[in-house]
Design a protein around this motif. Structure first.
Motif, short mmCIF file in Angstrom:
data_model
loop_
_atom_site.label_atom_id
_atom_site.label_comp_id
_atom_site.label_asym_id
_atom_site.label_seq_id
_atom_site.Cartn_x
_atom_site.Cartn_y
_atom_site.Cartn_z
N LEU A 4 -3.66 -5.16 -23.47
CA LEU A 4 -4.80 -5.99 -23.87
C LEU A 4 -5.68 -6.32 -22.68
N LYS A 5 -5.08 -6.66 -21.56
CA LYS A 5 -5.87 -6.94 -20.35
C LYS A 5 -6.72 -5.74 -19.97
N GLY A 6 -6.12 -4.57 -20.02
CA GLY A 6 -6.85 -3.35 -19.68
C GLY A 6 -8.01 -3.10 -20.62
N ILE A 7 -7.77 -3.28 -21.92
CA ILE A 7 -8.83 -3.09 -22.91
C ILE A 7 -9.96 -4.06 -22.66
N LEU A 8 -9.63 -5.32 -22.41
CA LEU A 8 -10.66 -6.34 -22.22
C LEU A 8 -11.45 -6.12 -20.93
N LYS A 9 -10.78 -5.64 -19.88
CA LYS A 9 -11.49 -5.40 -18.62
C LYS A 9 -12.51 -4.28 -18.75
N THR A 10 -12.23 -3.30 -19.59
CA THR A 10 -13.15 -2.17 -19.74
C THR A 10 -14.16 -2.38 -20.87
N SER A 11 -14.04 -3.47 -21.59
CA SER A 11 -14.98 -3.73 -22.68
C SER A 11 -16.09 -4.67 -22.21
N LYS A 12 -17.08 -4.83 -23.06
CA LYS A 12 -18.18 -5.72 -22.73
C LYS A 12 -18.09 -7.04 -23.48
N PHE A 13 -16.90 -7.34 -24.02
CA PHE A 13 -16.71 -8.58 -24.76
C PHE A 13 -16.74 -9.79 -23.83
N LEU A 44 -9.77 -4.00 -31.22
CA LEU A 44 -9.21 -3.61 -29.92
C LEU A 44 -8.13 -2.55 -30.01
N GLY A 45 -7.74 -2.17 -31.22
CA GLY A 45 -6.77 -1.10 -31.40
C GLY A 45 -5.33 -1.51 -31.17
N LEU A 46 -5.03 -2.80 -31.31
CA LEU A 46 -3.66 -3.26 -31.15
C LEU A 46 -2.93 -3.21 -32.49
N SER A 47 -1.68 -2.81 -32.45
CA SER A 47 -0.86 -2.81 -33.66
C SER A 47 -0.46 -4.24 -34.01
N SER A 48 0.06 -4.43 -35.22
CA SER A 48 0.54 -5.75 -35.63
C SER A 48 1.64 -6.25 -34.69
N LYS A 49 2.52 -5.35 -34.29
CA LYS A 49 3.60 -5.72 -33.35
C LYS A 49 3.03 -6.18 -32.02
N GLU A 50 2.03 -5.48 -31.54
CA GLU A 50 1.41 -5.85 -30.27
C GLU A 50 0.70 -7.19 -30.38
N ILE A 51 0.03 -7.43 -31.48
CA ILE A 51 -0.63 -8.73 -31.69
C ILE A 51 0.41 -9.84 -31.74
N ASP A 52 1.53 -9.60 -32.45
CA ASP A 52 2.61 -10.58 -32.52
C ASP A 52 3.13 -10.92 -31.13
N PHE A 53 3.30 -9.90 -30.29
CA PHE A 53 3.80 -10.11 -28.94
C PHE A 53 2.81 -10.94 -28.12
N VAL A 54 1.54 -10.60 -28.23
CA VAL A 54 0.51 -11.36 -27.51
C VAL A 54 0.51 -12.82 -27.96
N MET A 55 0.63 -13.04 -29.27
CA MET A 55 0.66 -14.41 -29.78
C MET A 55 1.87 -15.17 -29.24
N MET A 56 3.03 -14.52 -29.26
CA MET A 56 4.24 -15.16 -28.78
C MET A 56 4.10 -15.56 -27.30
N ARG A 57 3.53 -14.66 -26.52
CA ARG A 57 3.36 -14.92 -25.08
C ARG A 57 2.24 -15.92 -24.79
N SER A 58 1.30 -16.06 -25.71
CA SER A 58 0.15 -16.92 -25.48
C SER A 58 0.32 -18.33 -26.02
N ASP A 59 1.27 -18.54 -26.93
CA ASP A 59 1.54 -19.87 -27.48
C ASP A 59 2.51 -20.55 -26.51
N ILE A 60 1.97 -21.01 -25.41
CA ILE A 60 2.78 -21.50 -24.28
C ILE A 60 3.64 -22.70 -24.65
#
Length: 76
Positions: A4-13, A44-60
């Motif tokens: 996700l970091k890589g995708i966001l760094k190369t995007s214009k979002f 961003l092309g993330l799978s449901s599993k990848e989104i779940d992982f990002v959410m788990m890591r981001s809900d500090i």
């Protein structure tokens, strides 16, 4: 997270304002459903599993919310 970091760094979002547009409560936080919808809407092309992982890591603190400011800081 690295994918996700890589995708966001190369995007214009501009991630903060984009995510804030999904914040129905206007508190600078997204529910997990709002976050999932936002990530999908951004296409961003993330799978449901990848989104779940990002959410788990981001809900500090485990409150089932993603703090937009903290999330954006994580992505930098």
């Amino acid at each position: 997270m690295l994918k996700l970091k890589g995708i966001l760094k190369t995007s214009k979002f501009n991630l903060g304002p984009m995510l804030s547009s999904f914040d129905s409560q206007g508190q600078g936080k997204l529910t997990l459903v709002e976050f999932r919808n936002a990530i999908r809407k951004l296409g961003l092309g993330l799978s449901s599993k990848e989104i779940d992982f990002v959410m788990m890591r981001s809900d500090i603190n485990g409150d089932q919310m993603i703090d937009i400011r903290e999330f954006c800081a994580q992505m930098n």
